[in-house]
Design an enzyme around this catalytic site. Structure first.
Site, PDB file in Angstrom:
ATOM      1  N   HIS A 141     -31.635  -5.785   0.203  1.00 33.51           N
ATOM      2  CA  HIS A 141     -30.191  -6.058   0.227  1.00 33.51           C
ATOM      3  C   HIS A 141     -29.713  -6.549  -1.143  1.00 33.51           C
ATOM      4  O   HIS A 141     -28.724  -6.036  -1.684  1.00 33.51           O
ATOM      5  CB  HIS A 141     -29.878  -7.103   1.314  1.00 33.51           C
ATOM      6  N   GLU A 142     -30.397  -7.528  -1.691  1.00 36.78           N
ATOM      7  CA  GLU A 142     -29.972  -8.095  -2.987  1.00 36.78           C
ATOM      8  C   GLU A 142     -30.113  -7.074  -4.113  1.00 36.78           C
ATOM      9  O   GLU A 142     -29.276  -7.008  -5.009  1.00 36.78           O
ATOM     10  CB  GLU A 142     -30.726  -9.392  -3.291  1.00 36.78           C
ATOM     11  N   ASP A 159     -35.690 -11.759   7.367  1.00 31.31           N
ATOM     12  CA  ASP A 159     -36.796 -10.961   6.850  1.00 31.31           C
ATOM     13  C   ASP A 159     -36.750 -10.875   5.317  1.00 31.31           C
ATOM     14  O   ASP A 159     -35.715 -10.514   4.746  1.00 31.31           O
ATOM     15  CB  ASP A 159     -36.716  -9.559   7.457  1.00 31.31           C
ATOM     16  N   ASP A 209     -21.205  -6.414  -0.236  1.00 27.81           N
ATOM     17  CA  ASP A 209     -21.495  -6.836   1.135  1.00 27.81           C
ATOM     18  C   ASP A 209     -20.546  -6.103   2.063  1.00 27.81           C
ATOM     19  O   ASP A 209     -19.389  -5.835   1.704  1.00 27.81           O
ATOM     20  CB  ASP A 209     -21.263  -8.346   1.298  1.00 27.81           C
ATOM     21  N   HIS A 242     -27.100  -4.914  -4.295  1.00 27.16           N
ATOM     22  CA  HIS A 242     -25.982  -5.443  -5.086  1.00 27.16           C
ATOM     23  C   HIS A 242     -26.129  -5.043  -6.558  1.00 27.16           C
ATOM     24  O   HIS A 242     -25.154  -4.647  -7.193  1.00 27.16           O
ATOM     25  CB  HIS A 242     -25.901  -6.965  -4.973  1.00 27.16           C
TER      26      HIS A 242
END
Length: 187
Positions: free
Chosen positions: A123-124, A116, A133, A127
């Site tokens: 998610h990125e 997705d 992670d 970071h």
């Protein structure tokens, strides 16, 4: 002997102060000019995100709704962005230069495999906000990334992830108290 003299002096001063205050301790009135610290604004440039631009904006909006210590905003004309977001044919990844600064790559390889795009983006960006992670992990953990499987569509950070970002940016704010609340730019 000298320490006892100081202790007696402090005790006497305290007794006089309490007597003058009627024996009651009173809190100082709140400073009407005091304001809570504003959220740190981190800008992003998604102009090179190609077909993933909408997913990037959605990922930023998810973080903005999830935390108060930092807000992700699109860069304005003439402004240098803290985060550059690029589309490429590799695997999604983030390269951080410091907290709130770096480059995000929205890789087509994961998208082609069925992951997705909004989850990838969120998610990125996580970071860049200081999260590592956490693989393997369940779909309820945004930072579990691809280990949650292709069927996972959850783009939202869980409670622990939100708290970690708040802590990251709260600690950054404490270190720079008195300094302007804007992020450093990435060259």
């Amino acid at each position: 002997m000298y320490g006892r003299t100081i202790a007696h002096g402090v005790t006497a001063a305290l007794a006089v102060t309490l007597a003058l205050a009627g024996g009651q301790a009173h809190a100082a009135p709140a400073d009407p000019g005091a304001r809570p610290l504003a959220a740190r604004v981190v800008t992003y440039d998604a102009s090179a995100a190609a077909e993933f631009r909408s997913a990037v904006d959605q990922g930023a909006a998810i973080w903005n709704a999830s935390v108060t210590g930092v807000q992700l905003r699109p860069v304005t004309t003439g402004q240098r962005a803290n985060i550059r977001i690029l589309a490429d044919n590799g695997w999604p990844r983030a390269s951080t230069t410091s907290l709130g600064n770096g480059t995000v790559y929205i890789g087509r390889q994961a998208v082609d495999q069925g992951y997705d795009t909004v989850r990838i983006s969120s998610h990125e960006l996580g970071h860049i906000l200081g999260l590592p992670d956490r693989k393997p992990g369940p779909c309820t953990s945004l930072m579990s990334g691809s280990s949650a499987g292709v069927s996972c569509r959850n783009p939202y950070p869980n409670t622990a992830e939100k708290a970690e970002v708040e802590s990251n940016f709260g600690a950054a704010a404490a270190r720079s108290a008195g300094a302007p609340r804007t992020a450093q730019t990435v060259d």
